[in-house]
Enzyme design. Structure first.
Site, PDB file in Angstrom:
ATOM      1  N   LYS A 196       0.812  -1.315  -0.020  1.00  0.00           N
ATOM      2  CA  LYS A 196      -0.052  -0.048   0.046  1.00  0.00           C
ATOM      3  C   LYS A 196       0.907   1.176  -0.084  1.00  0.00           C
ATOM      4  O   LYS A 196       0.545   2.293  -0.769  1.00  0.00           O
ATOM      5  CB  LYS A 196      -0.868   0.136   1.126  1.00  0.00           C
ATOM      6  CG  LYS A 196      -1.855   1.166   1.331  1.00  0.00           C
ATOM      7  CD  LYS A 196      -2.766   1.205   2.564  1.00  0.00           C
ATOM      8  CE  LYS A 196      -3.592   0.155   2.493  1.00  0.00           C
ATOM      9  NZ  LYS A 196      -4.670  -0.053   3.859  1.00  0.00           N
ATOM     10  N   GLU A 202      10.229  -5.720   3.642  1.00  0.00           N
ATOM     11  CA  GLU A 202      10.615  -7.102   3.143  1.00  0.00           C
ATOM     12  C   GLU A 202       9.851  -6.960   1.724  1.00  0.00           C
ATOM     13  O   GLU A 202      10.738  -7.454   0.761  1.00  0.00           O
ATOM     14  CB  GLU A 202       9.723  -8.030   3.904  1.00  0.00           C
ATOM     15  CG  GLU A 202      10.022  -8.249   5.308  1.00  0.00           C
ATOM     16  CD  GLU A 202       9.385  -7.486   6.373  1.00  0.00           C
ATOM     17  OE1 GLU A 202       9.268  -7.639   7.404  1.00  0.00           O
ATOM     18  OE2 GLU A 202       8.487  -6.344   5.667  1.00  0.00           O
ATOM     19  N   GLY A 257      -5.073  -5.067   5.518  1.00  0.00           N
ATOM     20  CA  GLY A 257      -4.200  -6.055   4.949  1.00  0.00           C
ATOM     21  C   GLY A 257      -4.846  -7.425   4.748  1.00  0.00           C
ATOM     22  O   GLY A 257      -5.101  -8.135   3.896  1.00  0.00           O
ATOM     23  N   ARG A 258      -5.093  -8.150   5.979  1.00  0.00           N
ATOM     24  CA  ARG A 258      -5.672  -9.353   6.117  1.00  0.00           C
ATOM     25  C   ARG A 258      -7.204  -9.319   5.640  1.00  0.00           C
ATOM     26  O   ARG A 258      -7.639 -10.849   5.612  1.00  0.00           O
ATOM     27  CB  ARG A 258      -5.527  -9.821   7.571  1.00  0.00           C
ATOM     28  CG  ARG A 258      -6.340  -8.944   8.825  1.00  0.00           C
ATOM     29  CD  ARG A 258      -5.855  -9.374  10.016  1.00  0.00           C
ATOM     30  NE  ARG A 258      -6.442  -8.467  11.023  1.00  0.00           N
ATOM     31  CZ  ARG A 258      -6.107  -7.324  11.523  1.00  0.00           C
ATOM     32  NH1 ARG A 258      -5.116  -6.787  10.788  1.00  0.00           N
ATOM     33  NH2 ARG A 258      -6.723  -6.629  12.359  1.00  0.00           N
ATOM     34  N   GLU A 343      -4.129 -12.171  14.216  1.00  0.00           N
ATOM     35  CA  GLU A 343      -3.879 -10.617  14.195  1.00  0.00           C
ATOM     36  C   GLU A 343      -5.162  -9.750  14.418  1.00  0.00           C
ATOM     37  O   GLU A 343      -4.650  -8.672  14.926  1.00  0.00           O
ATOM     38  CB  GLU A 343      -3.162 -10.385  12.807  1.00  0.00           C
ATOM     39  CG  GLU A 343      -2.616  -8.978  12.605  1.00  0.00           C
ATOM     40  CD  GLU A 343      -1.831  -8.827  11.310  1.00  0.00           C
ATOM     41  OE1 GLU A 343      -0.793  -9.020  11.491  1.00  0.00           O
ATOM     42  OE2 GLU A 343      -2.444  -8.454  10.304  1.00  0.00           O
ATOM     43  N   HIS A 374      -2.925 -38.627  10.358  1.00  0.00           N
ATOM     44  CA  HIS A 374      -1.679 -39.378  10.531  1.00  0.00           C
ATOM     45  C   HIS A 374      -0.701 -38.652  11.061  1.00  0.00           C
ATOM     46  O   HIS A 374       0.536 -39.017  11.114  1.00  0.00           O
ATOM     47  CB  HIS A 374      -1.194 -39.914   9.433  1.00  0.00           C
ATOM     48  CG  HIS A 374      -2.300 -41.084   8.521  1.00  0.00           C
ATOM     49  ND1 HIS A 374      -2.230 -42.566   8.962  1.00  0.00           N
ATOM     50  CD2 HIS A 374      -3.298 -40.996   7.809  1.00  0.00           C
ATOM     51  CE1 HIS A 374      -3.179 -43.041   8.145  1.00  0.00           C
ATOM     52  NE2 HIS A 374      -3.933 -42.036   7.552  1.00  0.00           N
ATOM     53  N   LYS A 494       9.436  -4.718  14.200  1.00  0.00           N
ATOM     54  CA  LYS A 494       9.819  -3.968  12.912  1.00  0.00           C
ATOM     55  C   LYS A 494      10.740  -2.826  13.212  1.00  0.00           C
ATOM     56  O   LYS A 494      12.039  -2.761  12.470  1.00  0.00           O
ATOM     57  CB  LYS A 494       8.758  -3.339  11.948  1.00  0.00           C
ATOM     58  CG  LYS A 494       7.821  -4.542  11.325  1.00  0.00           C
ATOM     59  CD  LYS A 494       6.747  -3.779  10.561  1.00  0.00           C
ATOM     60  CE  LYS A 494       5.756  -4.735   9.975  1.00  0.00           C
ATOM     61  NZ  LYS A 494       4.726  -4.280   9.148  1.00  0.00           N
TER      62      LYS A 494
END
Length: 531
Positions: A196, A202, A257-258, A343, A374, A494
């Site tokens: 954005k 990153e 964002g999510r 979050e 399993h 961060k």
């Protein structure tokens, strides 16, 4: 509190008793919306439980909070923002106003631009710098800018254009980018940079790595315009990078964002499955939105699932929720839900800033069935921890192969039955098991599950399923009186990382202000870094 007293009665009741006393329980404790059938009968609830939970929802103002969200009010209190992911899938004729402006026309303008571009790439009209067709799309983002597109692509891969490949890069670990591009041809590769602000460390680190990788082959910086597009709102930084702003697709600060996979962040999804299927996914989102907004709480899927999550988290002290899709295409769905839920509701203070004195968001995790059977199902069945589970299944498979889908779904139904009813010591012994072995082969049962069943996995179904969990998150956050839409907890790490970068890059940089552990680790890293 009436719910506390009720819990004291319920905690001693076994699901065997609840089903024995009500022959229609499996039919009554169910609800359906937007193509999704929810069976919640295998939970520790009675009519009285639901009445009390629904009363809590009313007392906590859930109806008012839902209405405020859909009206575009700034319910993200700490950031003073509206929370309007529902606007991303609103039909053109709806009107949703934020700060005096109807946002729906702008949403559809971006969708139309996305559709035009996506179709150009799919048809081969949009070509790379040397005139070759784009055959590979690499989406670069992190957090919601990555987890949503990755999950959606994997979930809808059946509908994707198979003469194209789609890769995703998020981790700043160079291995992620290197492995994603190792076998690609830069002349045939399009990068979608999702940030954005276009300043996310990153994402921009990986974007510059992609730019270098691309230009190493193509040479001319002008090639960036044909091999990079941006999903961003920062035209200045996008231009500085070399991307033409005509190839910049924007979104808004009222999209978290999510909650952004159905915004321009989903451009890679649209290129993969096509604009028509993308809009079908939006229709599925919207159908669940409308169900959530208009349906009475006692038949409201997100409300019911949210209240059940609170019931187990705050009364039964269940610390986790397992999400178990019996559909290989949904293999990344639990990982997507981890960010959406944890979050959102991993908060330790109320909306007023007061410390909470109760548990908030549980840990979400899971794997597709039957793989999980399993590995970790042993603990779910016979371990000492109570783990509520959401089982997700489909009546029709997209890939018929003999009788394998029947086998898959038999496992799903059998697991929920086994978790609910178990096998008593007497039943085990009656089957001929010796006394010494019987305790090991007995199952307590009484383990709660939801079963979510749909006809088949389509774009519409995926949209409805994601919206179901989105609105369940809001329901839980409202009961806990927390802000489900900020994420300040990620900021401190961060900031410290930014400060440490020069300390790792320069061995002569002093190390002030660190604790002895961190300082020792940095010195050790410096010593071994050079090999």
């Amino acid at each position: 509190m009436a719910l506390d007293a009720h819990y004291q009665k319920m905690r001693h009741l076994h699901l065997r008793q609840l089903f024995a006393h009500d022959s229609r329980r499996g039919e009554r404790f169910a609800a359906e919306a937007a193509g999704i059938y929810l069976d919640y009968s295998k939970n520790h609830v009675t009519d009285e439980t639901l009445r009390l939970l629904l009363q809590v929802a009313e007392d906590c103002g859930l109806r008012e909070r839902i209405d405020a969200m859909f009206r575009g009010e700034k319910i993200n209190a700490t950031e003073q923002r509206a929370v309007l992911h529902v606007a991303l899938r609103a039909p053109k004729d709806e009107r949703i106003v934020v700060d005096g402006v109807d946002v729906v026309p702008a949403v559809h303008a971006v969708l139309d631009r996305m559709a035009t571009f996506a179709q150009q790439v799919r048809d081969g009209q949009w070509r790379g710098y040397t005139g070759k067709r784009i055959r590979h799309v690499v989406s670069i983002g992190i957090g919601g800018s990555d987890l949503g597109p990755v999950m959606a692509y994997e979930a809808l891969r059946y509908y994707s254009q198979r003469d194209m490949s789609f890769r995703f890069v998020s981790n700043v670990d160079g291995t992620d980018f290197t492995e994603a591009t190792r076998d690609l041809d830069p002349e045939e590769t399009l990068f979608i940079v999702c940030s954005k602000t276009f300043t996310t460390l990153e994402t921009l680190t990986n974007a510059h790595a992609a730019r270098t990788w691309c230009l190493h082959r193509l040479g001319d910086a002008q090639a960036v315009r044909k091999h990079f597009v941006a999903v961003s709102t920062n035209s200045e930084e996008v231009t500085k990078f070399g991307i033409d702003t005509s190839q910049m697709f924007g979104f808004w600060d009222w999209v978290g964002g999510r909650y952004s996979m159905d915004s321009a962040i989903g451009l890679s999804t649209m290129i993969a499955i096509g604009p028509e299927n993308f809009r079908a996914m939006l229709d599925g989102f919207h159908a669940m939105d409308e169900h959530f907004r208009t349906t009475p709480f006692e038949r409201n899927l997100p409300v019911l699932m949210g209240l059940l999550a609170v019931w187990y988290n705050n009364f039964f002290e269940a610390q986790t929720v397992a999400v178990l899709p019996y559909e290989q295409y949904l293999k990344r769905f639990p990982a997507y839900l981890q960010q959406l839920t944890m979050e959102s509701n991993g908060k330790h203070v109320t909306l007023d800033g007061d410390r909470v004195d109760y548990q908030t968001g549980p840990v979400y995790w899971g794997e597709p069935g039957t793989n999980g059977q399993h590995s970790f199902y042993q603990l779910v069945h016979q371990g000492t921890r109570l783990i509520p589970c959401d089982f997700i299944g489909f009546c029709q498979t997209l890939n018929p192969l003999g009788h394998q889908h029947d086998l898959l779904m038999a496992n799903l139904f059998a697991q929920t039955e086994a978790l609910a009813f178990g096998k008593t010591l007497d039943e085990v012994k009656a089957g001929g098991t010796p006394d010494w072995l019987a305790p090991h082969r007995s199952f307590e049962g009484n383990r709660p599950t939801n079963t979510l069943l749909a006809e088949r996995l389509t774009p519409e179904t995926l949209g409805a399923l994601v919206a179901l969990y989105e609105h369940s998150v809001l329901t839980q956050g409202t009961i806990w009186n927390i802000d489900s839409f900020d994420q300040w907890g990620v900021e401190l790490g961060k900031a410290l990382a930014q400060r440490m970068i020069p300390e790792l890059e320069n061995a002569d940089e002093p190390l002030p202000g660190h604790d002895s552990s961190t300082s020792t680790l940095i010195r050790r890293y410096r010593r071994f870094k050079a090999g």
